[in-house]
Design a protein around this motif. Structure first.
Motif, PDB file in Angstrom:
ATOM      1  N   MET A   1       0.821  -1.209   0.000  1.00 39.41           N
ATOM      2  CA  MET A   1       0.000   0.000   0.000  1.00 39.41           C
ATOM      3  C   MET A   1       0.861   1.269   0.000  1.00 39.41           C
ATOM      4  O   MET A   1       0.517   2.261  -0.631  1.00 39.41           O
ATOM      5  N   HIS A   2       1.986   1.230   0.754  1.00 34.11           N
ATOM      6  CA  HIS A   2       2.841   2.419   0.818  1.00 34.11           C
ATOM      7  C   HIS A   2       3.392   2.766  -0.559  1.00 34.11           C
ATOM      8  O   HIS A   2       3.640   3.934  -0.875  1.00 34.11           O
ATOM      9  N   TYR A   3       3.575   1.753  -1.414  1.00 38.56           N
ATOM     10  CA  TYR A   3       4.066   1.984  -2.776  1.00 38.56           C
ATOM     11  C   TYR A   3       3.072   2.819  -3.577  1.00 38.56           C
ATOM     12  O   TYR A   3       3.437   3.797  -4.225  1.00 38.56           O
ATOM     13  N   TYR A   4       1.799   2.445  -3.536  1.00 36.33           N
ATOM     14  CA  TYR A   4       0.768   3.150  -4.300  1.00 36.33           C
ATOM     15  C   TYR A   4       0.604   4.576  -3.793  1.00 36.33           C
ATOM     16  O   TYR A   4       0.511   5.528  -4.579  1.00 36.33           O
ATOM     17  N   ILE A   5       0.564   4.723  -2.467  1.00 32.48           N
ATOM     18  CA  ILE A   5       0.422   6.060  -1.879  1.00 32.48           C
ATOM     19  C   ILE A   5       1.623   6.928  -2.239  1.00 32.48           C
ATOM     20  O   ILE A   5       1.478   8.104  -2.599  1.00 32.48           O
ATOM     21  N   GLY A   6       2.819   6.353  -2.166  1.00 30.82           N
ATOM     22  CA  GLY A   6       4.031   7.103  -2.463  1.00 30.82           C
ATOM     23  C   GLY A   6       4.074   7.609  -3.889  1.00 30.82           C
ATOM     24  O   GLY A   6       4.403   8.767  -4.147  1.00 30.82           O
ATOM     25  N   LEU A   7       3.692   6.768  -4.834  1.00 30.53           N
ATOM     26  CA  LEU A   7       3.773   7.133  -6.247  1.00 30.53           C
ATOM     27  C   LEU A   7       2.695   8.148  -6.634  1.00 30.53           C
ATOM     28  O   LEU A   7       2.970   9.113  -7.360  1.00 30.53           O
ATOM     29  N   ILE A   8       1.474   7.944  -6.147  1.00 29.23           N
ATOM     30  CA  ILE A   8       0.400   8.901  -6.445  1.00 29.23           C
ATOM     31  C   ILE A   8       0.697  10.247  -5.782  1.00 29.23           C
ATOM     32  O   ILE A   8       0.478  11.304  -6.389  1.00 29.23           O
ATOM     33  N   SER A   9       1.220  10.226  -4.552  1.00 26.12           N
ATOM     34  CA  SER A   9       1.579  11.470  -3.863  1.00 26.12           C
ATOM     35  C   SER A   9       2.666  12.213  -4.628  1.00 26.12           C
ATOM     36  O   SER A   9       2.623  13.441  -4.770  1.00 26.12           O
ATOM     37  N   ALA A  11       3.167  12.090  -7.825  1.00 25.33           N
ATOM     38  CA  ALA A  11       2.547  12.650  -9.031  1.00 25.33           C
ATOM     39  C   ALA A  11       1.895  13.997  -8.732  1.00 25.33           C
ATOM     40  O   ALA A  11       2.033  14.951  -9.503  1.00 25.33           O
ATOM     41  N   VAL A  12       1.209  14.083  -7.593  1.00 28.97           N
ATOM     42  CA  VAL A  12       0.548  15.336  -7.212  1.00 28.97           C
ATOM     43  C   VAL A  12       1.576  16.421  -6.899  1.00 28.97           C
ATOM     44  O   VAL A  12       1.453  17.570  -7.341  1.00 28.97           O
ATOM     45  N   ILE A  13       2.619  16.058  -6.149  1.00 26.79           N
ATOM     46  CA  ILE A  13       3.665  17.019  -5.786  1.00 26.79           C
ATOM     47  C   ILE A  13       4.394  17.526  -7.029  1.00 26.79           C
ATOM     48  O   ILE A  13       4.659  18.723  -7.178  1.00 26.79           O
ATOM     49  N   LEU A  14       4.697  16.609  -7.946  1.00 22.90           N
ATOM     50  CA  LEU A  14       5.376  17.007  -9.176  1.00 22.90           C
ATOM     51  C   LEU A  14       4.496  17.912 -10.030  1.00 22.90           C
ATOM     52  O   LEU A  14       4.986  18.848 -10.667  1.00 22.90           O
ATOM     53  N   PHE A  15       3.208  17.647 -10.028  1.00 16.23           N
ATOM     54  CA  PHE A  15       2.285  18.507 -10.773  1.00 16.23           C
ATOM     55  C   PHE A  15       2.327  19.927 -10.221  1.00 16.23           C
ATOM     56  O   PHE A  15       2.425  20.900 -10.988  1.00 16.23           O
ATOM     57  N   LEU A  16       2.274  20.066  -8.905  1.00 13.80           N
ATOM     58  CA  LEU A  16       2.323  21.400  -8.296  1.00 13.80           C
ATOM     59  C   LEU A  16       3.659  22.087  -8.577  1.00 13.80           C
ATOM     60  O   LEU A  16       3.703  23.298  -8.848  1.00 13.80           O
ATOM     61  N   ALA A  17       4.741  21.322  -8.514  1.00  8.90           N
ATOM     62  CA  ALA A  17       6.063  21.885  -8.815  1.00  8.90           C
ATOM     63  C   ALA A  17       6.139  22.329 -10.265  1.00  8.90           C
ATOM     64  O   ALA A  17       6.726  23.371 -10.590  1.00  8.90           O
ATOM     65  N   ASN A  18       5.535  21.562 -11.164  1.00 11.94           N
ATOM     66  CA  ASN A  18       5.548  21.925 -12.586  1.00 11.94           C
ATOM     67  C   ASN A  18       4.748  23.187 -12.863  1.00 11.94           C
ATOM     68  O   ASN A  18       5.114  23.991 -13.720  1.00 11.94           O
ATOM     69  N   ILE A  19       3.651  23.368 -12.128  1.00 14.76           N
ATOM     70  CA  ILE A  19       2.858  24.594 -12.273  1.00 14.76           C
ATOM     71  C   ILE A  19       3.730  25.813 -11.964  1.00 14.76           C
ATOM     72  O   ILE A  19       3.721  26.823 -12.690  1.00 14.76           O
ATOM     73  N   ILE A  20       4.510  25.708 -10.909  1.00 20.95           N
ATOM     74  CA  ILE A  20       5.420  26.801 -10.543  1.00 20.95           C
ATOM     75  C   ILE A  20       6.484  26.983 -11.621  1.00 20.95           C
ATOM     76  O   ILE A  20       6.828  28.107 -12.000  1.00 20.95           O
ATOM     77  N   ALA A  56      -2.887  14.946 -16.132  1.00 22.77           N
ATOM     78  CA  ALA A  56      -3.362  13.688 -16.704  1.00 22.77           C
ATOM     79  C   ALA A  56      -2.193  12.760 -17.021  1.00 22.77           C
ATOM     80  O   ALA A  56      -2.231  11.554 -16.710  1.00 22.77           O
ATOM     81  N   VAL A  57      -1.137  13.316 -17.627  1.00 19.90           N
ATOM     82  CA  VAL A  57       0.026  12.496 -17.995  1.00 19.90           C
ATOM     83  C   VAL A  57       0.709  11.928 -16.757  1.00 19.90           C
ATOM     84  O   VAL A  57       1.060  10.742 -16.716  1.00 19.90           O
ATOM     85  N   LEU A  58       0.901  12.756 -15.747  1.00 19.59           N
ATOM     86  CA  LEU A  58       1.565  12.291 -14.521  1.00 19.59           C
ATOM     87  C   LEU A  58       0.736  11.215 -13.822  1.00 19.59           C
ATOM     88  O   LEU A  58       1.280  10.209 -13.348  1.00 19.59           O
ATOM     89  N   LEU A  59      -0.573  11.416 -13.767  1.00 22.02           N
ATOM     90  CA  LEU A  59      -1.434  10.439 -13.099  1.00 22.02           C
ATOM     91  C   LEU A  59      -1.462   9.120 -13.873  1.00 22.02           C
ATOM     92  O   LEU A  59      -1.347   8.038 -13.281  1.00 22.02           O
ATOM     93  N   ILE A  60      -1.596   9.205 -15.192  1.00 23.32           N
ATOM     94  CA  ILE A  60      -1.616   7.993 -16.014  1.00 23.32           C
ATOM     95  C   ILE A  60      -0.273   7.260 -15.933  1.00 23.32           C
ATOM     96  O   ILE A  60      -0.229   6.021 -15.862  1.00 23.32           O
TER      97      ILE A  60
END
Length: 226
Positions: A1-9, A11-20, A56-60
């Protein structure tokens, strides 16, 4: 479970960093936090659409990596590196499309993060020496190829593209870089051919190659799971 949470988290963090990263120049010019936040809120329509595309790309990609994890014995660190690389290519594509260049700061940032990944590799991974050797060979080989390309066909690639390939080599190793580069060139050739046929471009026009690198690397991930 920690693997799935880590990877999805991630993706979200990288998305926010990319926005900046997309609005880095404008944000840097502002002095207060509220002004910097307003810059992000006031993104244009194209930037907002590209932001949605990035998410979308990061999540997929994260989901695809999770799928391959169920088939291959790869680690969380391994997949986090690949997800970061896709995030880096997304920003590189944005700047290449907008400014016809890939910022050196972005490439230095990518190299720095790759070096930081050495820490969890040393702590958690096994048999990393050969992986590092492969990645080092990939970087050296790409710079050697850059010199050859510049001597034979100066307009084929920009130096930003070559340096981006070198950073990719540090993440993918020699075999992964070869596959991603092969797919990128194939995609670029097909798209450029179509554009020439429909007379949107001619044979002498330059090519914004970062989008093809992104598409080629994603294809390599999804088809072969590199």
């Amino acid at each position: 479970m920690h693997y799935y949470i880590g990877l999805i988290s991630e993706a979200v963090i990288l998305f926010l960093a990319n926005i900046i990263a997309l609005r880095y120049k404008e944000i840097k010019e502002e002095s207060t936090f509220s002004q910097k936040a307003d810059v992000i809120k006031k993104m244009g329509k194209k930037a907002k659409l590209y932001s949605a595309f990035m998410f979308a790309v990061l999540l997929i990609t994260a989901v695809a990596l999770i799928y391959y994890r169920s088939r291959e014995n790869e680690s969380l660190v391994f997949d986090m590196e690949r997800l970061f690389l896709i995030a880096l290519l997304l920003v590189a594509t944005f700047y290449d499309l907008r400014e016809y260049r890939i910022p050196n700061k972005l490439l230095v940032y990518g190299t720095g993060v790759r070096l930081l990944f050495l820490i969890p590799e040393i702590i958690f991974e096994k048999k990393m020496l050969m992986t590092w050797v492969s990645e080092g060979i990939a970087v050296v080989a790409m710079f050697a190829l850059a010199v050859l390309i510049l001597l034979i066909a100066e307009e084929a690639f920009g130096m930003g593209d070559i340096k981006l390939f070198a950073v990719m080599g540090a993440f993918l190793g020699i075999s992964g870089l070869f596959v991603a580069t092969f797919y990128s060139i194939i995609v670029a050739g097909i798209c450029s051919g179509v554009l020439v046929v429909i007379k949107k471009k001619n044979m002498k026009d330059g090519v914004k190659f970062a989008p093809f690198i992104l598409i080629g690397t994603l294809a390599a991930f999804f088809v072969l799971g590199i």
